[in-house]
Design an enzyme around this catalytic site. Structure first.
Site, PDB file in Angstrom:
ATOM      1  N   GLU A 130      -5.528   1.443  -7.018  1.00 22.03           N
ATOM      2  CA  GLU A 130      -5.550   2.566  -6.133  1.00 22.03           C
ATOM      3  C   GLU A 130      -7.007   3.407  -6.233  1.00 22.03           C
ATOM      4  OE1 GLU A 130      -1.599   4.459  -5.102  1.00 22.03           O
ATOM      5  OE2 GLU A 130      -1.462   3.162  -6.851  1.00 22.03           O
ATOM      6  N   THR A 157      -9.637 -11.195  -9.684  1.00 24.83           N
ATOM      7  CA  THR A 157      -8.640 -10.406  -8.836  1.00 24.83           C
ATOM      8  C   THR A 157      -9.040  -8.471  -9.128  1.00 24.83           C
ATOM      9  OG1 THR A 157      -7.140 -10.494 -10.660  1.00 24.83           O
ATOM     10  CG2 THR A 157      -6.933 -11.972  -8.921  1.00 24.83           C
ATOM     11  N   GLN A 162      -9.514  -6.223  -5.727  1.00 23.69           N
ATOM     12  CA  GLN A 162      -8.828  -5.064  -5.700  1.00 23.69           C
ATOM     13  C   GLN A 162      -9.751  -4.025  -5.461  1.00 23.69           C
ATOM     14  OE1 GLN A 162      -5.522  -4.471  -5.556  1.00 23.69           O
ATOM     15  NE2 GLN A 162      -4.908  -4.569  -7.684  1.00 23.69           N
ATOM     16  N   PHE A 179       0.714  -1.036  -0.075  1.00 19.73           N
ATOM     17  CA  PHE A 179       0.207   0.022  -0.145  1.00 19.73           C
ATOM     18  C   PHE A 179       0.815   1.380   0.082  1.00 19.73           C
ATOM     19  CE2 PHE A 179      -2.149  -3.265   2.476  1.00 19.73           C
ATOM     20  CZ  PHE A 179      -2.996  -3.592   1.595  1.00 19.73           C
TER      21      PHE A 179
HETATM   22 MO1  MOS Z   1       0.927   2.940  -3.993  1.00 18.39          MO
HETATM   23  S1  MOS Z   1       0.701   4.131  -2.394  1.00 18.39           S
HETATM   24  O1  MOS Z   1       1.613   3.848  -5.196  1.00 18.39           O
HETATM   25  O2  MOS Z   1       1.978   1.645  -3.444  1.00 18.39           O
END
Ligand code: MOS
Length: 734
Positions: A700, A629, A633, A238
């Site tokens: 993200e 997957t 995510q 992360f």
């Molecule tokens: Mo992500 S915060 O670019 O691992």
């Protein structure tokens, strides 16, 4: 034949993980291995004036105590770094200076982990304390402009925001705040350092083995060829594991001094400080709109904290530079220095916090204009990137709004806030836009077809729990013409072909084109071998040969075919190589994923307790290489978004600078009982520009927009606008 890419396949590494066969950094051992424990400062600023270590030295099993008094001097002196922010300013015991509470100040090594812990408990430090900067509000008086905000300039403006604001008939002008937060990957950081002469091997939990190798080499004064980094499994990163932190180098230093392998694993508590976290942000957002609900001006001014050691910017205004059409915008980033650990990337750095502010403000504007929040966003829809005017490589945000509204039942939502109630619960529906850039970096791979008709494909990439093993095997199997079970994808070893950090949601976008290229190269060589004189398909042309399910066959005469195994024949193996990198399309197009998040919030009228029974996210993220997957995510991102909205906050003791909730008992993240229904829907997108596979990245975007959607739903339920995260129950009590 069904394409393998896109299928909802189970994880290739699933069985290894659930049976415990998967080796994480802390699981590795080496013969003669010793155990290190990290000792941290108990003051926030000052100098170490004395070390009392006799008792620790005499403690059973203690082999070595490394402090600033005896640590090997490093070539870089002081605090070694490799191009911050990708490399960090580290605490490597080169002097007695203390910059934050929790800073590494010693390493105690013993024959067992328990002995190292017991020895470390005997170690005493005395300090000359100095007044520490711990108060964000006070430190704001000396806020300064950083050089950059992420990859962009700290300040970006176009048009005339002041004039545009003057023309507005409605204005929203508020400060939104997000607290300091800490990554809590399931697997804490761990490193095993093994020297063989001047060759260093580290087994590390990292998102970037290539970067770790470079940083370790530079910091220790070695050639990169002297360093090998191994990281086959990572239990979540992360962003926290996107750069090398002090403990990794300290393990290597101790191992070199002791001439034996040293393992250094961080305790959960030690994750709060020395390995980064998300900085606090205070974001001033001002929106101006005319009677047609079009934005006449947008301002977004961000202040976030960094450490005294290094500038790290949470680039919260970046999405404001591309999300809505406006002729006038001004965005800035400022930093304040605090005596805390260096902050770092934390899932969607910038967009996670920035969308909370911008999308809350858009919601406030929708009420001021008495217009539906989706309609407001459609009125200001950016058909092209609003600042530089570039076209988007693909954008399905309109579809996301439409499908989301339909599936969520948005048309049944009363415009007025505070009107839905069920029993003692105030009910509200809110939405927000999600977005994250579609990044890509150069990558390389190799593919070997073996004599048994299987293939081994390699790239020095990482699987940080995201599915890299699975997705790359799918790409490889399809490119080669082999069934999935006959392809093994290997990663996590810096001796393999180079690949970028698994950050910025770009592993699939970067590595899969290289994997595909390597496999196509190997396949071409296999075909050459099969049509050579005397070979089974002798006389055929290259273009006449197809591959599938482990066979090479002629299009013109499918009865003429040969297995991969036989085609490799006496050669033993046929190997291909592939490289892939972004090109000019990056300058021509603006590349982003988009989505729309819909949330139902229920707030207890008497207790202020807030619950989120359902979330719907609709996303346009390019092509999905594995439907299962990919969905996982996004769900993970939304769950974290709920945690960010309702719970997460790293609390500092204002007197000592110590993190007071440095455990999973005190730093709350959502558990199953906190999560209701989460539905994820994808809009099919064909993006020919982002990369050959058309995947825009999904790691993200899931967290973005969620904080605002929750706050907007909570406002719709309660008419109480909370502008500082997390939305704890006290903020709903009047
Ligand atoms: Mo992500 S915060 O670019 O691992």
């Amino acid at each position: 034949m069904n394409p393998i890419i896109g299928q909802a396949l189970d994880r290739a590494d699933g069985p290894a993980k659930v049976t415990g066969a998967a080796q994480y950094a802390g699981d590795f051992t080496a013969s003669g291995m010793a155990y290190a424990v990290l000792v941290q400062s108990t003051v926030a600023k000052g100098m170490i004036t004395g070390v009392v270590q006799e008792a620790a030295q005499r403690a059973p099993g203690v082999l070595h105590i490394m402090t600033h008094l005896n640590a090997p001097r490093l070539p870089q002196g002081g605090k070694a770094a490799f191009e911050p922010p990708a490399g960090r300013m580290l605490s490597l015991l080169q002097d007695g200076v203390i910059d934050y509470n929790g800073q590494p100040i010693a390493v105690v090594v013993a024959d067992t982990f328990q002995h190292a812990l017991a020895g470390a408990a005997q170690l005493r430090f005395s300090y000359e304390q100095q007044p520490a900067a711990l108060d964000f509000t006070a430190a704001k008086r000396s806020a300064y402009a950083p050089k950059k905000a992420g990859k962009e300039d700290a300040d970006v403006a176009w048009g005339d925001a002041g004039a545009g604001m003057g023309r507005a008939t409605e204005r929203i002008d508020h400060v939104y705040a997000t607290p300091m937060q800490t990554h809590n990957a399931m697997e804490p950081h761990a490193t095993l350092a093994v020297w063989q002469g001047d060759q260093l091997t580290i087994y590390d939990s990292t998102q970037g083995i290539a970067g770790a190798r470079k940083t370790m080499a530079k910091t220790l004064g070695l050639d990169p060829s002297q360093v090998r980094v191994i990281s086959p499994f990572v239990g979540g990163g992360f962003g926290s594991k996107g750069s090398v932190w002090s403990h990794v180098v300290l393990a290597a230093m101790a191992a070199r001094t002791l001439r034996r392998p040293v393992k250094l694993a961080l305790a959960r508590t030690q994750m709060f400080g020395p390995v980064g976290g998300r900085p606090r942000t205070e974001q001033h957002v001002a929106l101006g709109a005319g009677g047609d609900a079009r934005l006449t001006a947008v301002r977004h001014d961000v202040v976030s904290h960094t450490s005294v050691m290094e500038d790290f910017v949470e680039p919260s205004a970046t999405q404001t530079r591309m999300l809505y059409a406006t002729d006038n915008a001004a965005t800035t980033h400022r930093l304040v220095k605090l005596n805390v650990g260096v902050p770092t990337f934390q899932r969607a750095p910038g967009e996670a916090t920035g969308t909370f502010a911008l999308e809350s403000a858009m919601d406030e504007l929708s009420y001021a204009l008495n217009i539906d929040p989706i309609e407001l966003r459609l009125r200001n829809y950016a058909e092209k990137e609003p600042h530089e005017g570039k076209p988007f490589s693909s954008k399905s945000l309109r579809e996301c709004y439409r499908i989301g509204a339909e599936r969520f039942g948005w048309s049944r939502r009363p415009r007025q806030a505070g009107t839905l109630r069920e029993g003692n619960e105030l009910v509200g529906w809110g939405m927000a836009t999600a977005t994250y850039p579609a990044n890509r970096m150069p990558a390389s791979a190799s593919a070997k077809i073996l004599a048994d008709g299987t293939a081994v494909v390699r790239s020095a990439t990482q699987d940080i729990g995201t599915g890299t093993y699975t997705v790359m095997a799918q790409v490889a199997a399809e490119a080669l013409g082999l069934p999935m079970e006959r392809v093994r994808f290997e990663l996590g070893d810096s001796s393999m072909p180079d690949a970028p950090v698994s950050g910025g949601s770009m592993t699939v976008a970067s590595v899969s084109p290289a994997v595909q290229a390597a496999c196509l190269d190997a396949r071409a060589k296999l075909i050459e071998a099969a049509i050579a004189p005397g070979a089974p398909l002798a006389g055929a042309t290259r273009d006449d040969v197809t591959t599938g399910d482990g066979w090479l066959a002629l299009r013109s005469d499918p009865s003429r075919r040969v297995s991969f195994a036989r085609a490799v024949g006496g050669r033993g193996a046929i190997e291909g190589k592939g490289e892939a990198k972004p090109g000019k399309e990056r300058e021509q197009f603006s590349m982003h994923s988009f989505g729309a998040v819909f949330v139902e919030a229920r707030v207890d009228r008497d207790l202020g307790r807030i619950r989120i029974p359902r979330v719907l996210g609709v996303y346009g993220v390019g092509r999905r290489l594995n439907a299962k997957t990919a969905r996982s995510q996004l769900i993970g991102g939304i769950v974290w978004g709920i945690g960010m909205a309702l719970m997460e906050e790293t609390s500092l003791d204002p007197a000592s600078g110590r993190v007071v909730n440095a455990s999973l008992a005190d730093y709350h993240v959502p558990v199953n009982a906190d999560i209701g229904d989460i539905e994820v829907v994808f809009v099919d997108e064909d993006d020919p520009h982002v990369n050959p596979l058309g995947a825009k990245g999904i790691g993200e975007i899931g967290i973005t927009g969620v904080g605002a959607a929750v706050a907007n739903a909570a406002f719709h339920a309660t008419r109480k606008r909370v502008r500082d995260l997390p939305l704890t129950l006290d903020k709903f009590l009047v």
